[in-house]
Design an enzyme around this catalytic site. Structure first.
Site, PDB file in Angstrom:
ATOM      1  N   CYS A 126      -1.363 -12.834  15.483  1.00 46.24           N
ATOM      2  CA  CYS A 126      -2.087 -11.846  16.017  1.00 46.24           C
ATOM      3  C   CYS A 126      -1.171 -10.501  16.235  1.00 46.24           C
ATOM      4  O   CYS A 126       0.008 -10.567  15.984  1.00 46.24           O
ATOM      5  CB  CYS A 126      -2.437 -11.899  17.379  1.00 46.24           C
ATOM      6  SG  CYS A 126      -3.380 -13.590  17.467  1.00 46.24           S
ATOM      7  N   GLY A 153      -4.111  -9.649  11.536  1.00 50.19           N
ATOM      8  CA  GLY A 153      -4.971 -10.151  11.804  1.00 50.19           C
ATOM      9  C   GLY A 153      -6.437  -9.561  11.595  1.00 50.19           C
ATOM     10  O   GLY A 153      -6.460  -8.425  12.140  1.00 50.19           O
ATOM     11  N   ASN A 171       0.239 -12.663  21.261  1.00 49.16           N
ATOM     12  CA  ASN A 171       0.568 -12.967  19.758  1.00 49.16           C
ATOM     13  C   ASN A 171       1.624 -14.139  20.083  1.00 49.16           C
ATOM     14  O   ASN A 171       2.513 -14.234  20.791  1.00 49.16           O
ATOM     15  CB  ASN A 171       1.367 -11.805  19.283  1.00 49.16           C
ATOM     16  CG  ASN A 171       2.038 -11.777  17.816  1.00 49.16           C
ATOM     17  OD1 ASN A 171       1.393 -12.768  17.121  1.00 49.16           O
ATOM     18  ND2 ASN A 171       2.989 -11.331  17.583  1.00 49.16           N
ATOM     19  N   GLY A 172       1.258 -15.300  19.172  1.00 53.99           N
ATOM     20  CA  GLY A 172       2.348 -16.395  19.219  1.00 53.99           C
ATOM     21  C   GLY A 172       1.456 -17.648  19.350  1.00 53.99           C
ATOM     22  O   GLY A 172       0.467 -17.804  18.950  1.00 53.99           O
ATOM     23  N   TYR A 176       7.652 -10.697   5.356  1.00 49.75           N
ATOM     24  CA  TYR A 176       6.454 -10.852   4.795  1.00 49.75           C
ATOM     25  C   TYR A 176       5.331 -10.062   5.940  1.00 49.75           C
ATOM     26  O   TYR A 176       4.596  -9.276   5.598  1.00 49.75           O
ATOM     27  CB  TYR A 176       5.731 -12.218   4.494  1.00 49.75           C
ATOM     28  CG  TYR A 176       4.505 -12.307   4.280  1.00 49.75           C
ATOM     29  CD1 TYR A 176       3.941 -11.837   2.944  1.00 49.75           C
ATOM     30  CD2 TYR A 176       3.553 -12.575   5.185  1.00 49.75           C
ATOM     31  CE1 TYR A 176       2.457 -11.981   2.508  1.00 49.75           C
ATOM     32  CE2 TYR A 176       2.247 -12.894   4.853  1.00 49.75           C
ATOM     33  CZ  TYR A 176       1.575 -12.524   3.602  1.00 49.75           C
ATOM     34  OH  TYR A 176       0.512 -12.498   3.091  1.00 49.75           O
TER      35      TYR A 176
END
Ligand code: SF4
Length: 526
Positions: free
Chosen positions: A69, A95, A169-170, A309
């Site tokens: 996210c 996302g 996020n995670g 990335y």
């Protein structure tokens, strides 16, 4: 949970209910309400979600690494909803499954969430109805929980302390055991996302003050997380003790802004202040910003794949620009694995920077040998099996005039499952490449990630049980080489935190198998 040596269990009566909504837009307000308009495409193809549909229609989709996210938050700006929209748009690469914004005017929340891209979920009409000077927003890629609106964030709840919104996020490595524990205590979960766990822990806390309840809840969580938690009075921000996920703070006039990546600050003209520290809890309310620790910082273990990335090239993470880091990785790769060739090309978009670095260091010219079609969307008509077998190339094409008759060095950022690399090598050969030499600007990914990246089992990873030569044969390349771990760390260039910190504050678990947190036995067994 320890509190001055005393074991504190969640307070009785901490029931948590989904927000029932008020005068909101269709699809808003109720956490369980599916927005039918956004799921139409999935119905047409039989896919379970737009993301799944993309996997079905695009032969190569779903074979790349994906992260969980992106989060964005702002406190104290009259255009909070619009700025969050722009911030989320800048974070869209993190996302594409769903997007959502919750705002507060200090008295009440308004919110909207939907399946799809930020521009598909939000139009002027929706944004105009999001009131208040405070907002948190989220873009999601589903690596845990299903791909349904139910799991779209920010999650919104009513509990005894009022309204509560959570965006993260995670991924929590102990989410399943906490969920089972909470369900035994009477909690009823509304979503299948592990983010809901923290809301239940807050609701059941003995503390009335939300920041104390959050601090207490965080003691129970293990894994990678960057939380934005909002009530009508406060914004609470927390980063896991290892700092696995990036999270930064900026100012826009008097407003405070938080985002997963600094590119979101540039999108709204905010001035970067600093990165949020591992184990740090920041609270913003009418008294301003306060920072404290909820945990001692563990070994700094920022996800290396942010540099390889995930992150946008224009973002800076921990003071290191992502494009420049990738370029140095390409340069180092050329030094470690030189090859005689006529042209260097990179797999768009994330490998372009490394390809430029490789070309500069090797003296072999860089050319755009591969082109990505950016406009293959969710509504693209799915090809028949026969067309797919004929090799319908919707996502990536080789530029024949560049590669025909040439010895090509093809730079990619990583090899995960190997299928994408094999198809790209095949593409280049079909376009006339005489030789294809694959150079990977990261080390071999041999171990699964449990921190929110969708490689959670070893079987998915070609390097888990194959060496370089076996992978070369599997992808059909003339030669293959990976960047070394030492070369990657030096190229990224984050400083040593201490003489024993050979990992330079990175998580390297998918390369080395050394996880910075405890991994529960059931996950590790996968
Ligand atoms: S295991 Fe790999 S992908 Fe997962 S957080 Fe660590 S470095 Fe990132």
């Amino acid at each position: 949970m320890a509190d001055g040596g005393r074991v504190v269990l969640p307070a009785p009566g901490g029931f948590i209910l989904p927000d029932q909504g008020r005068d909101m837009l269709p699809g808003q307000g109720r956490i369980v309400a599916l927005d039918q308009g956004r799921t139409m495409n999935a119905d047409k193809t039989g896919a379970t979600s737009p993301w799944e549909e993309e996997r079905l229609i695009l032969p190569w989709a779903g074979e790349e690494l994906h992260e969980e996210c992106g989060v964005f938050g702002i406190w104290g700006h009259p255009d909070a909803a619009q700025l969050t929209y722009y911030g989320l748009h800048a974070l869209q690469h993190r996302g594409q499954e769903s997007a959502g914004i919750v705002t507060s005017d200090g008295q009440r929340f308004t919110f909207h969430r939907g399946m799809g891209l930020v521009t598909e979920v939000f139009h002027a009409e929706e944004l105009q109805k999001l009131h208040g000077e405070r907002a948190i927003g989220h873009v999601r890629y589903p690596t845990n929980g299903g791909s349904v609106l139910l799991n779209a964030q920010p999650l919104v709840f009513n509990y005894r302390g009022g309204e509560l919104a959570v965006a993260t996020n995670g991924a929590l490595v102990n989410a399943d055991s906490l969920r089972r524990y909470l369900e035994r205590q009477g909690s009823i979960f509304q979503t299948t996302s592990d983010t809901e766990v923290i809301a239940h822990l807050i609701a059941r806390s003995a503390y009335d003050e939300v920041e104390e309840a959050v601090k207490e809840a965080l003691q129970m969580l293990k894994g990678a997380y960057a939380f934005l938690i909002m009530t009508n009075e406060k914004l609470v921000v927390a980063l896991d003790p290892n700092g696995l996920r990036p999270l930064s703070l900026a100012r826009l006039g008097d407003a405070y802004v938080f985002a997963s990546e600094t590119c979101a600050f540039d999108a709204i003209g905010a001035d970067f202040v600093r990165d949020v520290e591992p184990g740090e809890l920041i609270v913003i309310d009418r008294d301003g910003l306060r920072s404290q620790r909820f945990a001692n910082a563990g070994r700094r273990a920022l996800c290396t794949f942010e540099y390889i990335y995930f992150a946008r090239p224009d973002s800076d993470i921990d003071g290191v620009n992502v494009h420049m880091a990738r370029k140095r990785m390409g340069k180092r790769l050329a030094e470690e694995a030189a090859v005689e060739a006529d042209v260097v090309t990179g797999v768009p978009d994330s490998s372009i920077s490394a390809a430029i670095g490789f070309a500069e260091a090797s003296g072999i010219p860089y050319e755009m040998g591969l082109v990505k079609n950016r406009y293959v969307g969710r509504t693209f008509i799915r090809p028949s099996q026969a067309l797919r077998e004929q090799g319908v190339k919707m996502k990536l094409s080789a530029v024949r005039k560049v590669v025909d008759g040439k010895r090509v060095v093809m730079i990619d950022d990583s090899i995960v499952r190997g299928t994408t690399s094999r198809r790209i090598v095949q593409l280049l050969r079909e376009a006339g490449a005489k030789e294809v030499h694959v150079r990977i600007s990261s080390p071999m990914v041999k171990h699964p990630c449990f921190y929110g990246v969708d490689t959670s089992s070893r079987e998915e990873l070609i390097a888990a049980d194959k060496g370089v030569e076996a992978i070369r044969q599997a992808i059909g390349a003339d030669s293959l080489a990976f960047l070394s771990i030492e070369g990657m760390l030096e190229a990224i260039g984050r400083p040593f935190a201490s003489p024993t910190d050979w990992q330079r504050g990175h998580c390297l678990a998918c390369f080395t198998g050394e996880y910075p947190t405890e991994i529960p036995g059931d996950l590790a067994a996968d």
